[in-house]
Design a protein around this motif. Structure first.
Motif, mmCIF file in Angstrom:
data_model
loop_
_atom_site.group_PDB
_atom_site.id
_atom_site.type_symbol
_atom_site.label_atom_id
_atom_site.label_comp_id
_atom_site.label_asym_id
_atom_site.label_seq_id
_atom_site.Cartn_x
_atom_site.Cartn_y
_atom_site.Cartn_z
ATOM 1 N N ASP A 148 0.840 -1.196 0.000
ATOM 2 C CA ASP A 148 0.000 0.000 0.000
ATOM 3 C C ASP A 148 0.877 1.249 0.000
ATOM 4 O O ASP A 148 2.094 1.173 -0.161
ATOM 5 N N ARG A 196 3.239 -1.293 3.317
ATOM 6 C CA ARG A 196 2.802 -2.513 3.984
ATOM 7 C C ARG A 196 2.062 -3.433 3.007
ATOM 8 O O ARG A 196 1.463 -2.968 2.033
ATOM 9 N N ALA A 223 -0.605 -4.897 6.364
ATOM 10 C CA ALA A 223 -1.801 -4.078 6.590
ATOM 11 C C ALA A 223 -2.967 -5.029 6.828
ATOM 12 O O ALA A 223 -3.802 -5.261 5.947
ATOM 13 N N VAL A 224 -3.019 -5.600 8.032
ATOM 14 C CA VAL A 224 -4.093 -6.507 8.417
ATOM 15 C C VAL A 224 -5.305 -5.666 8.824
ATOM 16 O O VAL A 224 -5.166 -4.724 9.607
ATOM 17 N N PRO A 225 -6.499 -5.968 8.303
ATOM 18 C CA PRO A 225 -7.684 -5.167 8.677
ATOM 19 C C PRO A 225 -7.887 -5.130 10.195
ATOM 20 O O PRO A 225 -7.794 -6.141 10.872
ATOM 21 N N ASP A 226 -8.138 -3.922 10.707
ATOM 22 C CA ASP A 226 -8.295 -3.720 12.144
ATOM 23 C C ASP A 226 -9.763 -3.910 12.538
ATOM 24 O O ASP A 226 -10.622 -3.122 12.114
ATOM 25 N N PRO A 282 -0.963 -5.535 1.946
ATOM 26 C CA PRO A 282 -2.382 -5.702 2.291
ATOM 27 C C PRO A 282 -2.732 -7.190 2.414
ATOM 28 O O PRO A 282 -2.290 -8.010 1.606
ATOM 29 N N SER A 315 -9.463 0.419 8.189
ATOM 30 C CA SER A 315 -8.085 0.800 8.516
ATOM 31 C C SER A 315 -7.277 -0.435 8.889
ATOM 32 O O SER A 315 -7.831 -1.430 9.366
ATOM 33 N N PRO A 316 -5.945 -0.384 8.682
ATOM 34 C CA PRO A 316 -5.105 -1.506 9.101
ATOM 35 C C PRO A 316 -4.831 -1.463 10.598
ATOM 36 O O PRO A 316 -4.992 -0.423 11.242
ATOM 37 N N CYS A 317 -4.436 -2.588 11.144
ATOM 38 C CA CYS A 317 -4.106 -2.667 12.571
ATOM 39 C C CYS A 317 -2.948 -1.743 12.914
ATOM 40 O O CYS A 317 -2.050 -1.519 12.090
#
Length: 434
Positions: A279, A283, A306-309, A285, A315-317
């Motif tokens: 991204d 990071r 960029a792990v989904p939070d 995705p 947003s990422p974690c």
């Protein structure tokens, strides 16, 4: 033949993934290789304490071989990858460039300090990301006291005794608090410095420091630092770095030989060489299961991913140790599910909170919706680190002893001799020229 799982990175995400996978799978069914550029995990939350001397540096470094006796530890720098061929390119100090093949790949490369295009910054600022950075910064602060003590010119002495930290997040705040504590504790050994006094400044581009914690705790932190004489300057940024000064965006120039850079992190440069999508922040995705879409058998965790939070959809974690270690454990289960053990599950962890040690037996803590400050937060902060530190109980006992001794004895004023590993400090010659 056993399936070969290669885990890239020996930080929280990589170590916890390897350990969990070793427990989940029979040893004859999988061969686990962890590739890392060093043979230890750095417990980064205590990096400021190691710099300040309140804990022994080796007690925040967890040897990987102690924790991964049944895995292969491969020391080297990742140089690239070919996902189509399932090959990883690595450079080793001992064996040069070579290739490692894999059946499944977990990327946990972590992060590095984020450097901005500011004139003079890269050449003269001192980072605060690795154990070497922390020890070098400690040596540099003590060296500044030594230089100031023999300086004949008052203006020169004041410049040596001025220390600027850029970045008002928890790393920068803990860093300036611990190092100011160290310098204050040994200042009476330098009579001329004690007479002149020191100046400590933290510069933050946002309108308040410590955006990781509630505003009330951030304000308490600001008052506590100000009480100690530390200047907190918000809404201003570093615009340039000269040989013996730092220029701020509000037109101020600060004469100093020290600029510690703690203004954010970015994914490790090697992430861009893996042939995987990234991204805008570098990071990788992933989906909620930490899989890299479009790449079979590839997962990513930690600061590089960029792990989904779950707490903030879209947003990422956050790039924190508490997220990385939990992602590491879960990604091991998800990898195991592709080998016939269990099922894949999405990442659902939400931030427990944040603890920030301010030294002087003061801290702030926001845990599970409860806000603490002062000495109660200090107790909670140290208890949290004792519980979270990876390793056997003996390592935690050593850490507890460090803190106990710190409460009784003066901090050590000896340099550790690692100054040749840091960037040339502001206005000084290179180590080989001194």
């Amino acid at each position: 033949m056993p399936e070969r799982v290669v885990i890239v990175g020996g930080g929280f995400g990589g170590l916890y993934a390897a350990r969990r996978l070793l427990k989940a799978m029979p040893p004859q069914s999988v061969k686990i290789t962890l590739v890392s550029n060093r043979n230890f995990l750095l417990y980064a939350p205590l990096l400021p304490a190691a710099a300040g001397g309140t804990v022994e540096p080796r007690h925040v470094a967890v040897p990987l071989r102690d924790r991964l006796r049944d895995a292969e530890l491969h020391l080297g720098e990742v140089k690239g990858a070919d996902p189509a061929k399932r090959e990883l390119r690595v450079h080793s100090e001992h064996f040069g460039d070579h290739t490692i093949t894999y059946d499944r790949l977990v990327v946990a490369l972590g992060s590095v300090s984020r450097m901005l295009p500011i004139d003079g910054l890269e050449e003269r600022a001192i980072g605060f990301k690795t154990l070497g950075d922390a020890l070098a910064l400690r040596d540099h602060v003590i060296d500044c006291l030594e230089a100031a003590e023999v300086a004949e010119d008052d203006d020169q002495r004041r410049a040596w005794l001025t220390f600027v930290f850029t970045g008002g997040g928890y790393t920068g705040i803990e860093g300036i608090a611990e190092l100011e504590d160290l310098a204050s504790d040994i200042l009476d050994l330098y009579p001329r410095c004690a007479e002149s006094g020191m100046r400590w400044v933290v510069v933050e581009s946002e309108e308040r420091i410590m955006r990781e914690v509630p505003a009330t705790l951030a304000e308490f932190t600001r008052r506590e630092l100000t009480r100690r004489g530390i200047e907190v300057r918000t809404g201003v940024r570093v615009d340039g770095v000269g040989k013996t000064d730092v220029h701020l965006s509000d037109g101020t120039t600060i004469a100093t030989h020290t600029l510690a850079w703690t203004a954010g992190i970015t994914a490790a440069p090697a992430v861009a060489e893996l042939g995987l999508p990234t991204d805008d922040h570098g990071r990788i995705p992933t989906d909620a299961h930490m899989r890299v879409p479009g790449f079979d058998g590839v997962w990513a965790v930690g600061d590089a991913a960029a792990v989904p939070d779950p707490a903030n959809p879209g947003s990422p974690c956050p790039q924190t140790a508490q997220h990385a270690m939990r992602q590491g454990r879960l990604v091991a289960d998800n990898v195991a599910s592709t080998l016939g053990k269990g099922r894949s599950r999405p990442f659902k962890y939400k931030t427990m909170g944040m603890v920030v040690d301010l030294g002087h037996r003061q801290a702030v803590a926001a845990l599970l919706g409860v806000n603490l400050r002062g000495f109660p937060a200090f107790v909670v902060t140290r208890a949290y680190h004792l519980a979270a530190l990876p390793g056997w109980e003996g390592r935690r006992l050593r850490l507890a002893f460090d803190w106990a001794l710190d409460s009784v004895f003066r901090l050590d004023s000896a340099e550790l001799g690692v100054t040749d590993t840091r960037p040339t400090p502001l206005g000084a010659t290179s180590p080989t020229e001194r």
